[in-house]
Design a protein around this motif. Structure first.
Motif, PDB file in Angstrom:
ATOM      1  N   ILE A 179       0.797  -1.148  -0.017  1.00 13.74           N
ATOM      2  CA  ILE A 179       0.045   0.080   0.008  1.00 13.74           C
ATOM      3  C   ILE A 179       0.855   1.151   0.091  1.00 13.74           C
ATOM      4  N   ASP A 180       0.919   1.799  -1.323  1.00 13.45           N
ATOM      5  CA  ASP A 180       1.946   2.957  -1.293  1.00 13.45           C
ATOM      6  C   ASP A 180       1.050   4.619  -0.702  1.00 13.45           C
ATOM      7  N   ASP A 181       1.881   5.266  -0.157  1.00 15.48           N
ATOM      8  CA  ASP A 181       1.370   6.633   0.268  1.00 15.48           C
ATOM      9  C   ASP A 181       0.227   6.077   1.629  1.00 15.48           C
ATOM     10  N   PHE A 182       0.662   5.235   2.093  1.00 15.10           N
ATOM     11  CA  PHE A 182      -0.204   4.986   3.343  1.00 15.10           C
ATOM     12  C   PHE A 182      -0.326   5.876   4.356  1.00 15.10           C
ATOM     13  N   ILE A 202       4.801   3.619   4.457  1.00 15.41           N
ATOM     14  CA  ILE A 202       4.320   5.038   5.028  1.00 15.41           C
ATOM     15  C   ILE A 202       4.831   6.331   4.234  1.00 15.41           C
ATOM     16  N   ASP A 203       3.831   7.153   3.998  1.00 13.71           N
ATOM     17  CA  ASP A 203       3.911   8.138   2.985  1.00 13.71           C
ATOM     18  C   ASP A 203       4.895   9.095   3.619  1.00 13.71           C
ATOM     19  N   ARG A 204       5.694   9.587   2.486  1.00  6.63           N
ATOM     20  CA  ARG A 204       6.760  10.650   2.604  1.00  6.63           C
ATOM     21  C   ARG A 204       6.272  12.044   3.597  1.00  6.63           C
ATOM     22  N   ALA A 236       9.264   2.736   5.223  1.00  2.00           N
ATOM     23  CA  ALA A 236       9.088   4.166   5.083  1.00  2.00           C
ATOM     24  C   ALA A 236       9.749   5.071   3.926  1.00  2.00           C
ATOM     25  N   GLU A 237       9.082   6.113   3.202  1.00  2.00           N
ATOM     26  CA  GLU A 237       9.563   6.467   2.067  1.00  2.00           C
ATOM     27  C   GLU A 237       9.943   7.735   2.372  1.00  2.00           C
ATOM     28  N   GLY A 238      10.951   8.590   1.636  1.00  2.00           N
ATOM     29  CA  GLY A 238      11.231   9.826   1.761  1.00  2.00           C
ATOM     30  C   GLY A 238      12.395  10.110   3.043  1.00  2.00           C
TER      31      GLY A 238
END
Ligand code: C2E
Ligand code: MG
Ligand code: MG
Ligand code: MG
Length: 292
Positions: A179-182, A202-204, A236-238
């Motif tokens: 799930i992207d941009d969760f 987890i969204d940026r 975690a992204e970003g």
């Protein structure tokens, strides 16, 4: 006078709208052309295991350089492609090429454990997604377990049997659904128990100020705990700074992706980056997020 000003404003507003509409029409035509001519390229960004610092997989991110406009961000052209019904074709191209790239790297002796590809909800409407995934993997001789499909909460809210069936079929095939941009989509979490999701990204926006604004940490922690308690991998992204990476690791997050590790890169640059990275980090060990 007021009337005059109002009319002017309206006039400017309309002209502005026209410019936007013209740009959109131009861009739609250019997108079709780019699809025909194969003008898109893919860049690849590493996803890193926080425990061992080893490469977990890479995410394919589309790039488009237009002759006159230069580089156009996917944040601009993907939403437009969604509106004019072109994103399904784009995503089909991305899936095929990203998996083929993974196979090429492996043929060159590079150890790349997996590939993640973004899928717009529209791609699910085409009906041939499962067949394409199966086909593309078979041709490239890539095991389904090495492919992750990044989908959004928006897709999970579509109450259509065909979408549910497709998600089940993809999961049965052995690919991971992420799930992207969760945390940025809908507040309903019930889809997490209904669908075969394997990963939360987890969204940026939550990670961005993790080490600056204290309000973010409890939210990130809660998301990590949701993932953990459901047996999902959490990434975690970003991640842009060491401090964020340390906080995430301390809170039990398995994986990180962001400029702190590497920017998205063309295939050759990625190969160079990986050689240099592997020379720096410790040998791999089974740990957090390791597939059984
Ligand atoms: P996304 O899937 O959430 O991808 C992450 C975005 O964050 C990428 O932007 C990536 O370059 C950027 N990013 C990664 N690390 C950092 C960081 O540390 N700091 C900052 N500020 N940004 C970071 P990009 O490549 O511009 O893509 C934007 C979005 O466009 C993607 O968000 C995804 O939703 C969409 N997209 C990209 N490629 C595709 C594709 O092939 N198909 C579809 N359907 N959508 C795509
Ligand atoms: Mg993504
Ligand atoms: Mg994302
Ligand atoms: Mg995002």
């Amino acid at each position: 006078r007021a009337k005059q000003a109002g009319r002017n404003r309206c006039h400017f507003y309309r002209r502005d709208m026209n410019e936007q509409a013209v740009r959109r029409l131009e861009m739609e035509a250019a997108l079709r052309e780019a699809l025909d001519r194969g003008d898109f390229t893919l860049h690849y960004q590493p996803q890193i295991r926080l425990e061992t610092q080893r490469l977990h997989r890479v995410e394919a991110l589309i790039r488009w350089t237009h002759a006159r406009w230069g580089a156009v961000s996917p944040m601009e052209f993907i939403p437009l492609a969604e509106e004019c019904g072109l994103v399904g074709q784009i995503d089909r191209w991305v899936l095929e090429n990203a998996v083929a790239q993974l196979a090429r790297w492996r043929a060159d002796g590079l150890v790349v454990p997996g590939m993640a590809v973004n899928l717009s909800p529209e791609r699910f409407a085409h009906g041939d997604l499962v067949e394409q995934v199966r086909h593309v993997l078979a041709v490239a001789r890539v095991p389904p377990g090495d492919l992750t499909l990044e989908i959004t909460e928006r897709l999970m809210m579509i109450e259509e049997v065909s979408v549910h069936d497709t998600l089940d079929a993809l999961s049965d095939l052995g690919v991971t659904l992420s799930i992207d941009d969760f945390g940025t989509g809908y507040s309903s979490l019930s889809y997490l128990k209904r669908f075969p999701v394997g990963e939360l990204k987890i969204d940026r926006s939550f990670v961005k100020e993790l080490d600056i604004d204290a309000a973010n940490r409890p939210l990130v922690r809660a998301m990590i705990q949701i993932g953990q308690s459901l047996g999902l991998t959490v990434i975690a992204e970003g991640v842009e700074r060491e401090t964020q990476s340390r906080m995430l690791k301390a809170d039990g997050c398995c994986m990180g992706q962001g400029y702190h590790y590497a920017r998205p890169m063309p295939p050759d640059a990625f190969a160079d980056w990986l050689h240099a990275w592997n020379a720096r980090v410790a040998p791999d060990q089974t740990g957090c997020g390791e597939p059984e």
